[in-house]
Design a protein around this motif. Structure first.
Motif, PDB file in Angstrom:
ATOM      1  N   SER A 145     -10.107  -1.619  -0.800  1.00  0.00           N
ATOM      2  CA  SER A 145      -9.141  -2.800  -1.007  1.00  0.00           C
ATOM      3  C   SER A 145      -7.810  -2.628  -0.921  1.00  0.00           C
ATOM      4  CB  SER A 145      -9.558  -3.757  -2.313  1.00  0.00           C
ATOM      5  OG  SER A 145      -8.984  -2.933  -3.401  1.00  0.00           O
ATOM      6  N   ALA A 146      -7.120  -3.558   0.086  1.00  0.00           N
ATOM      7  CA  ALA A 146      -5.739  -3.216   0.427  1.00  0.00           C
ATOM      8  C   ALA A 146      -5.184  -3.973  -0.757  1.00  0.00           C
ATOM      9  CB  ALA A 146      -5.203  -3.703   1.715  1.00  0.00           C
ATOM     10  N   GLU A 147      -4.388  -3.751  -1.704  1.00  0.00           N
ATOM     11  CA  GLU A 147      -3.864  -4.512  -2.893  1.00  0.00           C
ATOM     12  C   GLU A 147      -2.976  -5.605  -2.626  1.00  0.00           C
ATOM     13  OE1 GLU A 147      -5.574  -4.053  -5.930  1.00  0.00           O
ATOM     14  OE2 GLU A 147      -6.588  -2.352  -4.877  1.00  0.00           O
ATOM     15  N   ASN A 148      -1.956  -5.217  -1.762  1.00  0.00           N
ATOM     16  CA  ASN A 148      -1.033  -6.542  -1.310  1.00  0.00           C
ATOM     17  C   ASN A 148      -0.455  -6.226   0.123  1.00  0.00           C
ATOM     18  OD1 ASN A 148       1.079  -4.349  -1.189  1.00  0.00           O
ATOM     19  ND2 ASN A 148       1.451  -4.517  -3.581  1.00  0.00           N
ATOM     20  N   ARG A 149       0.463  -7.052   0.476  1.00  0.00           N
ATOM     21  CA  ARG A 149       0.666  -7.142   1.955  1.00  0.00           C
ATOM     22  C   ARG A 149       1.647  -6.056   2.371  1.00  0.00           C
ATOM     23  NH1 ARG A 149       6.108  -8.553   2.005  1.00  0.00           N
ATOM     24  NH2 ARG A 149       7.122  -9.461   0.131  1.00  0.00           N
ATOM     25  N   ARG A 150       1.837  -4.848   1.627  1.00  0.00           N
ATOM     26  CA  ARG A 150       2.505  -3.784   1.885  1.00  0.00           C
ATOM     27  C   ARG A 150       1.511  -2.705   2.405  1.00  0.00           C
ATOM     28  NH1 ARG A 150       6.482  -1.579  -2.238  1.00  0.00           N
ATOM     29  NH2 ARG A 150       4.843  -2.096  -3.605  1.00  0.00           N
ATOM     30  N   ALA A 151       0.126  -2.804   1.673  1.00  0.00           N
ATOM     31  CA  ALA A 151      -0.727  -1.964   2.036  1.00  0.00           C
ATOM     32  C   ALA A 151      -1.540  -2.140   3.385  1.00  0.00           C
ATOM     33  CB  ALA A 151      -1.752  -1.761   0.832  1.00  0.00           C
ATOM     34  N   GLN A 152      -2.059  -1.342   4.229  1.00  0.00           N
ATOM     35  CA  GLN A 152      -2.867  -1.680   5.264  1.00  0.00           C
ATOM     36  C   GLN A 152      -3.837  -0.796   5.531  1.00  0.00           C
ATOM     37  OE1 GLN A 152      -0.773  -1.295   9.363  1.00  0.00           O
ATOM     38  NE2 GLN A 152       0.962  -0.842   8.002  1.00  0.00           N
TER      39      GLN A 152
ATOM     40  N   GLY B  82      -6.698  -7.634   1.123  1.00  0.00           N
ATOM     41  CA  GLY B  82      -8.123  -7.728   1.743  1.00  0.00           C
ATOM     42  C   GLY B  82      -9.180  -6.619   1.295  1.00  0.00           C
ATOM     43  N   ASP B  83     -10.341  -6.871   1.567  1.00  0.00           N
ATOM     44  CA  ASP B  83     -11.449  -5.896   1.250  1.00  0.00           C
ATOM     45  C   ASP B  83     -11.920  -5.399   2.614  1.00  0.00           C
ATOM     46  OD1 ASP B  83     -11.094  -6.187  -1.355  1.00  0.00           O
ATOM     47  OD2 ASP B  83     -12.889  -7.669  -1.604  1.00  0.00           O
ATOM     48  N   PHE B  84     -12.155  -4.291   2.845  1.00  0.00           N
ATOM     49  CA  PHE B  84     -12.830  -3.668   3.895  1.00  0.00           C
ATOM     50  C   PHE B  84     -13.785  -2.945   3.839  1.00  0.00           C
ATOM     51  CE2 PHE B  84      -8.205  -4.269   4.330  1.00  0.00           C
ATOM     52  CZ  PHE B  84      -8.176  -4.582   5.554  1.00  0.00           C
ATOM     53  N   SER B  85     -15.066  -2.958   4.545  1.00  0.00           N
ATOM     54  CA  SER B  85     -16.437  -2.293   4.402  1.00  0.00           C
ATOM     55  C   SER B  85     -16.323  -0.889   5.152  1.00  0.00           C
ATOM     56  CB  SER B  85     -17.383  -2.902   4.840  1.00  0.00           C
ATOM     57  OG  SER B  85     -17.417  -3.083   6.564  1.00  0.00           O
TER      58      SER B  85
ATOM     59  N   PRO C 180      -8.701   5.812   3.359  1.00  0.00           N
ATOM     60  CA  PRO C 180      -7.885   5.284   4.789  1.00  0.00           C
ATOM     61  C   PRO C 180      -6.968   4.439   4.469  1.00  0.00           C
ATOM     62  CG  PRO C 180     -10.079   4.193   4.469  1.00  0.00           C
ATOM     63  CD  PRO C 180     -10.041   5.111   3.350  1.00  0.00           C
ATOM     64  N   GLY C 181      -5.933   4.380   5.249  1.00  0.00           N
ATOM     65  CA  GLY C 181      -4.693   3.518   5.102  1.00  0.00           C
ATOM     66  C   GLY C 181      -3.598   3.922   4.343  1.00  0.00           C
ATOM     67  N   GLY C 182      -2.595   2.881   3.934  1.00  0.00           N
ATOM     68  CA  GLY C 182      -1.576   3.572   3.214  1.00  0.00           C
ATOM     69  C   GLY C 182      -0.606   2.339   2.691  1.00  0.00           C
ATOM     70  N   PRO C 183       0.002   2.491   1.783  1.00  0.00           N
ATOM     71  CA  PRO C 183       0.306   3.793   1.241  1.00  0.00           C
ATOM     72  C   PRO C 183      -0.858   3.911   0.180  1.00  0.00           C
ATOM     73  CG  PRO C 183       1.874   2.172   0.271  1.00  0.00           C
ATOM     74  CD  PRO C 183       1.139   1.558   1.515  1.00  0.00           C
TER      75      PRO C 183
END
Length: 158
Positions: free
Chosen positions: A36-43, A51-54, A114-117
């Motif tokens: 899960s990307a917790e807020n709009r700064r995470a991608q 959002g959640d990602f599989s 995956p992703g960041g931060p």
């Protein structure tokens, strides 16, 4: 061609059934939310949160390896019901595949998400479903492999 061996489902034990259930859990878990990307700064994969990602969405190569690992218990069950002779203990290769799948999942889920931060990328319940499936595969196939008595060799013989 050799003669076709008859299928005998009575050869299956609860060990293979546990491994098959684990493979199904792993396959299903790949399509459930892993990250899960917790807020709009995470991608993740260039898509900003929240959002959640599989795992299927995020891991372009690993998804195919995990799907192949999920099929390993079915191959083991096929070998068992057909009574094929192997040069190794039945279930041993499935156990090795399960251990590798567990290592890949643990690394991608716990060490290098995956992703960041990285502090804004969380783990979701689909990861746990997949890891539970991998552990079931590992236990079932290892128990199946341990049923085979290995011939002892004298010291110094390979």
């Amino acid at each position: 061609w050799s003669r076709v061996r008859p299928v005998d489902l009575r050869r299956l034990t609860w060990h293979e059934l546990l491994a098959i259930a684990g493979g199904a859990l792993l396959a299903i878990g790949l399509f459930l939310p892993w990250y899960s990307a917790e807020n709009r700064r995470a991608q993740i994969e260039g898509t900003p949160g929240p959002g959640d990602f599989s795992a299927w969405e995020v891991h372009e190569i690993m998804r195919w390896l995990w799907l192949a690992a999920a099929a390993a218990p079915l191959i083991l069950a096929y070998i068992v019901v057909r009574g094929h002779a192997l040069s190794w203990a039945r279930g041993e290769m499935t156990a090795v595949v399960s251990i590798a799948a567990f290592g890949f999942a643990a690394y991608n889920g716990l060490v290098d998400r995956p992703g960041g931060p990285s502090g804004l990328i969380g783990i979701r319940w689909g990861f746990g479903v997949s890891v539970a499936g991998i552990l079931a595969m590992m236990i079932g196939s290892a128990l199946r492999a341990s049923e085979v008595e290995r011939a002892r060799k004298p010291p110094g013989v390979l």
